[in-house]
Design a protein around this motif. Structure first.
Motif, PDB file in Angstrom:
ATOM      1  N   LEU A  89       0.892  -1.126  -0.004  1.00  0.00           N
ATOM      2  CA  LEU A  89      -0.135   0.002   0.132  1.00  0.00           C
ATOM      3  C   LEU A  89       0.894   1.370  -0.225  1.00  0.00           C
ATOM      4  O   LEU A  89       0.613   2.260  -0.602  1.00  0.00           O
ATOM      5  CB  LEU A  89      -0.893   0.047   1.052  1.00  0.00           C
ATOM      6  N   TRP A  94      -2.120   7.297  -5.451  1.00  0.00           N
ATOM      7  CA  TRP A  94      -3.228   7.638  -4.826  1.00  0.00           C
ATOM      8  C   TRP A  94      -4.404   6.945  -5.440  1.00  0.00           C
ATOM      9  O   TRP A  94      -5.271   6.562  -4.689  1.00  0.00           O
ATOM     10  CB  TRP A  94      -3.690   9.078  -5.045  1.00  0.00           C
ATOM     11  N   ARG A  97      -4.294   3.231  -4.607  1.00  0.00           N
ATOM     12  CA  ARG A  97      -4.858   3.264  -3.080  1.00  0.00           C
ATOM     13  C   ARG A  97      -6.211   3.067  -2.987  1.00  0.00           C
ATOM     14  O   ARG A  97      -6.910   2.306  -2.018  1.00  0.00           O
ATOM     15  CB  ARG A  97      -4.127   3.997  -2.335  1.00  0.00           C
ATOM     16  N   ILE A 141      -0.596   7.492   3.620  1.00  0.00           N
ATOM     17  CA  ILE A 141      -1.652   6.290   3.606  1.00  0.00           C
ATOM     18  C   ILE A 141      -2.593   6.166   4.918  1.00  0.00           C
ATOM     19  O   ILE A 141      -3.156   5.263   4.708  1.00  0.00           O
ATOM     20  CB  ILE A 141      -0.943   5.132   3.387  1.00  0.00           C
ATOM     21  N   ASN A 144      -6.176   5.978   4.084  1.00  0.00           N
ATOM     22  CA  ASN A 144      -6.626   4.503   3.650  1.00  0.00           C
ATOM     23  C   ASN A 144      -6.435   3.468   4.472  1.00  0.00           C
ATOM     24  O   ASN A 144      -7.570   2.865   4.241  1.00  0.00           O
ATOM     25  CB  ASN A 144      -5.668   4.126   2.291  1.00  0.00           C
TER      26      ASN A 144
END
Length: 343
Positions: A89, A94, A97, A141, A144
């Motif tokens: 990841l 972008w 993800r 991240i 996410n």
């Protein structure tokens, strides 16, 4: 060599490959990604994850084929692709993800037989859950991972693991992060951990009471307004939930927490004052108040009455709140009169 699958001319994009081929190509392209400097490898993996998302989610014109979705979920667990989703990841762009998070949300709820196979996979690979929690430290991240964690937390067994893991304490740190969006997201995940599965949470708090509330006291005393406001609001809701009645009864016998809540009644924020009152009223209304609690209420009765009288309410805002304020005032006055008679 490029690891991506292509649509057959007569099949269209959603019929591009078998589930086994789709998962194999996705795995190979993920393995080939080492960092963002590998532009071609990233291009392949982003294309594959995009195709995978379309197959799992569908689009405006096509509903996903549930048989194919089930086969993909089976293969993804079999080939350890779920581990690669987490491990790779940080290396993805972008858009990739975002697609991966959508795939994750579908896969975690896909049943093979009677079991959620991907959730079961995570039960057997809990290091992936720890990794997702730690990723709140990675600004790129963090959001996410927050989405992926909240999907995990919907499964009782995964929420139970996170609560009891060493990683759980990190949420008290994350709530204080300077990045507003990440701190808010971490608090959202933290709240889900403590509300989604009532019996698991009740058992956890019973066995970790001292440690948990000592850490939580730092949140409600935070100099960070967002942290203070959200944690006080959550505590005011949390303690009054029926499954947490035994925790509330223990909490409201402790002078240190009464003093903490009294300090919050002086906060400059209207919202914090009102939330603090909803916790404070439980201390005062408790028919089994300890002598130590009564002593603090009596010693501070003049200041407390002033604070409660001056709670920031608009006229007719909440009749129930007005009634509660009146009852709490009367109880503090009664305790004060009784103390005077004993002197």
């Amino acid at each position: 060599m490029a690891f991506f699958f292509k649509a057959a001319p007569s099949m269209g994009r959603m019929g591009m490959a078998s589930p086994v081929e789709m998962v194999r190509c996705t795995k190979e392209s993920l393995v080939a990604v080492h960092d963002r400097s590998a532009a071609k490898a990233l291009e392949d993996v982003e294309r594959n994850i995009s195709y995978l998302r379309q197959t799992l989610v569908g689009d405006r014109e096509t509903e996903p084929n549930q048989e194919i979705v089930m086969q993909i979920a089976t293969e993804i667990c079999k080939e350890d692709v779920l581990s690669l989703f987490v491990q790779k990841l940080p290396s993805l762009g972008w858009e990739a993800r975002k697609d991966l998070v959508q795939c994750w949300s579908v896969l975690l709820w896909q049943k093979v037989g009677s079991d959620h196979c991907c959730a079961q996979y995570l039960e057997n690979h809990v290091d992936l859950l720890d990794f997702l929690v730690v990723c709140y430290n990675n600004i790129e991240i963090a959001l996410n991972c927050g989405n992926m964690l909240r999907e995990c937390i919907k499964h009782e067994s995964l929420a139970k693991y996170i609560l009891e893991s060493a990683s759980f304490e990190l949420f008290f740190k994350y709530a204080e992060l300077p990045n507003f969006d990440i701190a808010s997201d971490a608090l959202c995940t933290f709240k889900d951990l403590l509300t989604k599965h009532e019996m698991v949470v009740s058992q956890f708090l019973s066995s970790h009471y001292e440690q948990f509330f000592e850490l939580y006291a730092k949140l409600v005393s935070s100099t960070n307004y967002l942290t203070r406001r959200q944690s006080v609001k959550f505590l005011s809701e949390f303690l009054l939930e029926p499954p947490n009645a035994h925790i509330m009864k223990r909490y409201i016998l402790e002078v240190r927490y009464l003093k903490l809540v009294m300090a919050l009644l002086k906060d400059s924020s209207k919202n914090i004052k009102i939330c603090a009152f909803h916790i404070f009223k439980v201390f005062v209304a408790n028919p089994n108040k300890s002598e130590d609690i009564i002593e603090v209420l009596v010693e501070n009765h003049e200041e407390l009455l002033k604070l409660i009288h001056n709670l920031p309410m608009t006229k007719g805002e909440d009749e129930q709140l007005e009634e509660e304020i009146d009852l709490i005032i009367k109880e503090i006055e009664r305790l004060s009169r009784r103390a005077d008679m004993r002197r």
